[in-house]
Write a protein that holds these residues in place. Sequence first.
Motif, PDB file in Angstrom:
ATOM      1  N   ALA A  58       0.873  -1.223  -0.040  1.00  0.00           N
ATOM      2  CA  ALA A  58       0.003  -0.007  -0.088  1.00  0.00           C
ATOM      3  C   ALA A  58       0.940   1.192  -0.053  1.00  0.00           C
ATOM      4  CB  ALA A  58      -0.949  -0.036   1.293  1.00  0.00           C
ATOM      5  N   ALA A  59       2.150   1.071  -0.112  1.00  0.00           N
ATOM      6  CA  ALA A  59       3.056   2.285   0.032  1.00  0.00           C
ATOM      7  C   ALA A  59       4.126   2.165  -0.867  1.00  0.00           C
ATOM      8  CB  ALA A  59       3.662   2.461   1.565  1.00  0.00           C
ATOM      9  N   LEU A  60       4.802   3.368  -0.969  1.00  0.00           N
ATOM     10  CA  LEU A  60       6.101   3.405  -1.772  1.00  0.00           C
ATOM     11  C   LEU A  60       6.830   4.721  -1.305  1.00  0.00           C
ATOM     12  CD1 LEU A  60       5.241   6.254  -3.819  1.00  0.00           C
ATOM     13  CD2 LEU A  60       3.963   4.642  -4.510  1.00  0.00           C
ATOM     14  N   ILE A  61       8.072   4.492  -1.632  1.00  0.00           N
ATOM     15  CA  ILE A  61       9.169   5.637  -1.381  1.00  0.00           C
ATOM     16  C   ILE A  61       8.956   6.638  -2.358  1.00  0.00           C
ATOM     17  CG2 ILE A  61      11.793   5.916  -1.431  1.00  0.00           C
ATOM     18  CD1 ILE A  61      10.873   4.504   1.140  1.00  0.00           C
ATOM     19  N   THR A  62       9.149   8.023  -1.984  1.00  0.00           N
ATOM     20  CA  THR A  62       9.315   9.224  -2.593  1.00  0.00           C
ATOM     21  C   THR A  62      10.524  10.064  -2.074  1.00  0.00           C
ATOM     22  OG1 THR A  62       8.435  11.261  -3.504  1.00  0.00           O
ATOM     23  CG2 THR A  62       7.803  10.528  -1.125  1.00  0.00           C
ATOM     24  N   GLU A  63      11.096  10.642  -2.942  1.00  0.00           N
ATOM     25  CA  GLU A  63      12.269  11.697  -2.689  1.00  0.00           C
ATOM     26  C   GLU A  63      11.745  13.109  -2.584  1.00  0.00           C
ATOM     27  OE1 GLU A  63      15.520  10.417  -5.285  1.00  0.00           O
ATOM     28  OE2 GLU A  63      16.095   8.827  -4.156  1.00  0.00           O
ATOM     29  N   GLN A  64      10.613  13.229  -2.904  1.00  0.00           N
ATOM     30  CA  GLN A  64       9.965  14.620  -2.669  1.00  0.00           C
ATOM     31  C   GLN A  64       9.185  14.565  -1.364  1.00  0.00           C
ATOM     32  OE1 GLN A  64       9.554  17.403  -5.090  1.00  0.00           O
ATOM     33  NE2 GLN A  64      10.946  16.062  -6.425  1.00  0.00           N
ATOM     34  N   ASP A  65       9.643  15.669  -0.669  1.00  0.00           N
ATOM     35  CA  ASP A  65       9.196  16.063   0.637  1.00  0.00           C
ATOM     36  C   ASP A  65       7.538  16.284   0.593  1.00  0.00           C
ATOM     37  OD1 ASP A  65       8.252  16.963   3.281  1.00  0.00           O
ATOM     38  OD2 ASP A  65      10.152  18.219   3.553  1.00  0.00           O
ATOM     39  N   PRO A  66       6.826  15.421   1.134  1.00  0.00           N
ATOM     40  CA  PRO A  66       5.376  15.456   0.971  1.00  0.00           C
ATOM     41  C   PRO A  66       4.763  16.477   2.184  1.00  0.00           C
ATOM     42  CG  PRO A  66       6.093  13.353   2.201  1.00  0.00           C
ATOM     43  CD  PRO A  66       7.247  14.004   1.775  1.00  0.00           C
ATOM     44  N   SER A  67       5.635  17.085   2.948  1.00  0.00           N
ATOM     45  CA  SER A  67       5.169  18.086   3.621  1.00  0.00           C
ATOM     46  C   SER A  67       4.096  19.248   3.015  1.00  0.00           C
ATOM     47  CB  SER A  67       6.379  18.806   4.633  1.00  0.00           C
ATOM     48  OG  SER A  67       7.108  17.908   5.169  1.00  0.00           O
ATOM     49  N   HIS A  68       3.318  19.678   3.932  1.00  0.00           N
ATOM     50  CA  HIS A  68       2.270  20.797   3.205  1.00  0.00           C
ATOM     51  C   HIS A  68       1.757  21.618   4.358  1.00  0.00           C
ATOM     52  CE1 HIS A  68      -1.035  18.374   4.411  1.00  0.00           C
ATOM     53  NE2 HIS A  68      -0.373  17.467   4.329  1.00  0.00           N
ATOM     54  N   ASP A  69       1.486  22.677   4.147  1.00  0.00           N
ATOM     55  CA  ASP A  69       0.681  23.899   4.965  1.00  0.00           C
ATOM     56  C   ASP A  69       1.817  23.592   6.330  1.00  0.00           C
ATOM     57  OD1 ASP A  69      -0.815  24.413   2.974  1.00  0.00           O
ATOM     58  OD2 ASP A  69      -1.968  22.872   3.729  1.00  0.00           O
ATOM     59  N   ASN A  70       0.925  23.442   7.569  1.00  0.00           N
ATOM     60  CA  ASN A  70       1.536  23.237   8.884  1.00  0.00           C
ATOM     61  C   ASN A  70       1.975  21.881   9.005  1.00  0.00           C
ATOM     62  OD1 ASN A  70       1.566  26.006   9.304  1.00  0.00           O
ATOM     63  ND2 ASN A  70      -0.494  25.812  10.109  1.00  0.00           N
ATOM     64  N   CYS A  71       1.762  20.940   8.207  1.00  0.00           N
ATOM     65  CA  CYS A  71       2.174  19.371   8.587  1.00  0.00           C
ATOM     66  C   CYS A  71       3.294  19.076   8.004  1.00  0.00           C
ATOM     67  CB  CYS A  71       1.024  18.803   7.487  1.00  0.00           C
ATOM     68  SG  CYS A  71       0.977  16.687   7.842  1.00  0.00           S
ATOM     69  N   HIS A  72       4.411  18.853   8.980  1.00  0.00           N
ATOM     70  CA  HIS A  72       5.678  18.645   8.559  1.00  0.00           C
ATOM     71  C   HIS A  72       6.019  17.147   8.524  1.00  0.00           C
ATOM     72  CE1 HIS A  72       9.913  18.794   8.510  1.00  0.00           C
ATOM     73  NE2 HIS A  72      10.028  18.255   9.486  1.00  0.00           N
ATOM     74  N   PHE A  73       6.483  16.496   7.610  1.00  0.00           N
ATOM     75  CA  PHE A  73       6.897  15.006   7.666  1.00  0.00           C
ATOM     76  C   PHE A  73       8.272  14.998   7.715  1.00  0.00           C
ATOM     77  CE2 PHE A  73       2.850  15.073   5.514  1.00  0.00           C
ATOM     78  CZ  PHE A  73       2.520  13.454   5.019  1.00  0.00           C
ATOM     79  N   GLU A  74       8.374  14.357   8.968  1.00  0.00           N
ATOM     80  CA  GLU A  74       9.855  14.139   9.553  1.00  0.00           C
ATOM     81  C   GLU A  74      10.866  13.294   8.658  1.00  0.00           C
ATOM     82  OE1 GLU A  74      10.272  12.457  13.333  1.00  0.00           O
ATOM     83  OE2 GLU A  74       8.799  10.799  12.850  1.00  0.00           O
ATOM     84  N   TYR A  75      12.002  13.712   8.650  1.00  0.00           N
ATOM     85  CA  TYR A  75      12.914  12.896   7.718  1.00  0.00           C
ATOM     86  C   TYR A  75      14.099  12.404   8.890  1.00  0.00           C
ATOM     87  CZ  TYR A  75      17.176  11.662   5.438  1.00  0.00           C
ATOM     88  OH  TYR A  75      18.234  10.663   4.885  1.00  0.00           O
ATOM     89  N   LEU A  76      14.383  11.399   9.203  1.00  0.00           N
ATOM     90  CA  LEU A  76      15.572  10.865   9.895  1.00  0.00           C
ATOM     91  C   LEU A  76      16.483  10.335   9.166  1.00  0.00           C
ATOM     92  CD1 LEU A  76      13.221   9.712  12.892  1.00  0.00           C
ATOM     93  CD2 LEU A  76      14.380  11.947  12.703  1.00  0.00           C
ATOM     94  N   SER A  77      17.777  10.432   9.448  1.00  0.00           N
ATOM     95  CA  SER A  77      18.875   9.892   8.634  1.00  0.00           C
ATOM     96  C   SER A  77      19.186   8.426   9.187  1.00  0.00           C
ATOM     97  CB  SER A  77      20.163  10.848   8.393  1.00  0.00           C
ATOM     98  OG  SER A  77      20.472  11.217   9.695  1.00  0.00           O
TER      99      SER A  77
END
Length: 123
Positions: free
Chosen positions: A104-123
Amino acid sequence: MYSSSLKFLLPLLLLLVVPRISGDDGGQDDPGQQWCIADVQTPDDELQTAINWACGQQDVKCDMIQENQSCYQPNTTKDHADFVFNSYFQNHKNKGGNCYFNGAALITEQDPSHDNCHFEYLS
């Protein structure tokens, strides 16, 4: 002779010497960044099942998709799955977790954050 040569070399030297100024690069500062999002072709009932499973796991920020929270809107199963899948992926990828969710999911290299919703990225 020097002035005509400098006219052509100066822009090249500036490119080599001046550090890159962070600008609009598609939301990416590190080209290796990856986020996990829902596949748009997955039916809502399958996404909801995956959301329910992920929200039962440790370190998944499901509270952010609750009403009056920063990632509640847009209030769609797909958008909520995007956030939850990424939260799980970021917090578990270094412990053997993945971005699969039964297809049901896939990887993207485009940050999906929008408006005030920040999608975290952890290295």
